[in-house]
Design a protein around this motif. Structure first.
Motif, short mmCIF file in Angstrom:
data_model
loop_
_atom_site.label_atom_id
_atom_site.label_comp_id
_atom_site.label_asym_id
_atom_site.label_seq_id
_atom_site.Cartn_x
_atom_site.Cartn_y
_atom_site.Cartn_z
N ARG A 1 0.80 -1.23 0.00
CA ARG A 1 0.00 0.00 0.00
C ARG A 1 0.83 1.28 0.00
O ARG A 1 0.37 2.32 -0.47
N PHE A 2 2.06 1.22 0.56
CA PHE A 2 2.84 2.45 0.72
C PHE A 2 4.17 2.40 -0.03
O PHE A 2 4.96 3.34 0.10
N SER A 3 4.43 1.31 -0.78
CA SER A 3 5.73 1.16 -1.48
C SER A 3 6.88 1.48 -0.55
O SER A 3 7.80 2.24 -0.88
N ALA A 4 6.82 0.90 0.65
CA ALA A 4 7.73 1.28 1.73
C ALA A 4 9.12 0.67 1.60
O ALA A 4 10.04 1.10 2.30
N PHE A 5 9.28 -0.33 0.72
CA PHE A 5 10.57 -1.02 0.62
C PHE A 5 11.03 -1.07 -0.84
O PHE A 5 10.23 -1.22 -1.76
N VAL A 6 12.34 -0.98 -0.99
CA VAL A 6 12.94 -1.07 -2.31
C VAL A 6 12.83 -2.51 -2.82
O VAL A 6 13.12 -3.46 -2.09
N ASP A 7 12.39 -2.66 -4.05
CA ASP A 7 12.29 -3.98 -4.70
C ASP A 7 11.33 -4.93 -3.98
O ASP A 7 11.48 -6.15 -4.07
N TYR A 8 10.35 -4.39 -3.29
CA TYR A 8 9.36 -5.29 -2.67
C TYR A 8 8.49 -5.89 -3.78
O TYR A 8 7.99 -5.16 -4.65
N PRO A 9 8.28 -7.21 -3.78
CA PRO A 9 7.55 -7.87 -4.88
C PRO A 9 6.03 -7.72 -4.77
O PRO A 9 5.30 -8.70 -4.60
N GLN B 1 11.02 2.91 7.06
CA GLN B 1 11.97 3.07 8.17
C GLN B 1 11.29 2.82 9.51
O GLN B 1 11.85 2.15 10.40
N LEU B 2 10.07 3.34 9.65
CA LEU B 2 9.34 3.13 10.91
C LEU B 2 9.02 1.65 11.12
O LEU B 2 9.11 1.14 12.24
#
Length: 277
Positions: free
Chosen positions: A201-209, A242-243
């Motif tokens: 939902r938040f694209s919080a991580f790099v390269d998350y699938p 990060q949180l």
């Protein structure tokens, strides 16, 4: 419809967390008194729901929504018959024996992976996932409070009441086994759900699938939650990521403290047993 489901799920998780926190506070304030009075009851009274319900009421264990150990549901099932009794018993089984956490987590993951969402809905889902983590921490706190009161965690709350002898001689290895089970049914699932909500939902991580299948995402989120302790999880792409990483580390440190404490208690108990022999 999707927003309504998210709100209902959030409310159910909030009630669950509130119940866990109130139960933990009850152990701190009334656990010793309950143990003392329970031991003083006749064996027949120790298994009488009506008499135990009065004891819980005397010690303020009948708080809403369901009271300590969901005893409002227990007494409702005892006083009902037929389908009503089955419904109360079923709800208590779900609420009491840690089934609520995995079930609510599965519903949240289904909601996140089964539909598109933006705006308020994704914040509702993130709030729900964070409340699941709060519930896991509440269970960890419950173990700490029970230990501080000198009470066996497994016997004094999760499987209470037992007969007097068992309540007095609960083995620490059962506490340790219960703590390990806590990790599988509460701690890890709540973190996996939080990673998936943040990643999708938040694209919080790099390269998350985020476009991968359910199984692949579950596997990646689980490995990320475990690796986060060593700082090797997904690289955070924004503040939300990060949180979440900080939260995961906090939860695992808290859980590790409980596990080590229960392991130490088990070792000391075994050593005391050897000395007596």
């Amino acid at each position: 419809m999707q927003q309504a489901l998210a709100i209902l799920l959030l409310m159910a998780i909030a009630v669950r967390v509130y119940s866990l926190i109130r139960g933990t506070l009850w152990i701190g304030y009334h656990g010793r008194d309950f143990a003392r009075r329970f031991r003083g009851m006749q064996p027949s009274a120790q298994v009488d729901p009506e008499k135990l319900w009065r004891l819980y009421q005397d010690l303020e264990g009948d708080f809403l929504p369901f009271g300590v150990k969901s005893w409002r549901l227990k007494i409702a099932a005892h006083r009902s018959t037929g389908i009503a009794a089955l419904l109360f018993s079923g709800l208590r089984l779900l609420w009491l024996y840690w089934l609520a956490g995995p079930v609510l987590t599965a519903l949240l993951i289904w909601l996140v992976l089964g539909s598109e969402a933006d705006g308020a809905i994704r914040y509702l889902e993130l709030s729900a996932s964070l409340l699941l983590v709060a519930g896991a921490l509440a269970l960890v706190a419950e173990a700490v409070v029970a230990s501080g009161e000198g009470l066996p965690w497994s016997g004094s709350y999760h499987r209470w009441p037992k007969v007097t002898s068992r309540l007095r001689s609960e083995h620490p290895n059962q506490d340790f086994a219960l703590a390990v089970g806590l990790g599988f049914v509460a701690v890890l699932p709540s973190l996996v759900a939080t990673i998936m909500v943040a990643g999708v939902r938040f694209s919080a991580f790099v390269d998350y699938p985020s476009e991968a299948g359910v199984v692949d995402q579950l596997a990646r989120a689980m490995s990320a939650s475990l690796a986060a302790v060593g700082g090797e999880s997904f690289q955070a792409a924004n503040t939300t990521g990060q949180l979440v990483k900080v939260l995961i580390a906090l939860v695992f440190v808290s859980y590790a403290v409980v596990l080590l404490g229960r392991l130490a208690g088990m070792a000391m108990s075994q050593d005391a047993t050897r000395r007596r022999r």
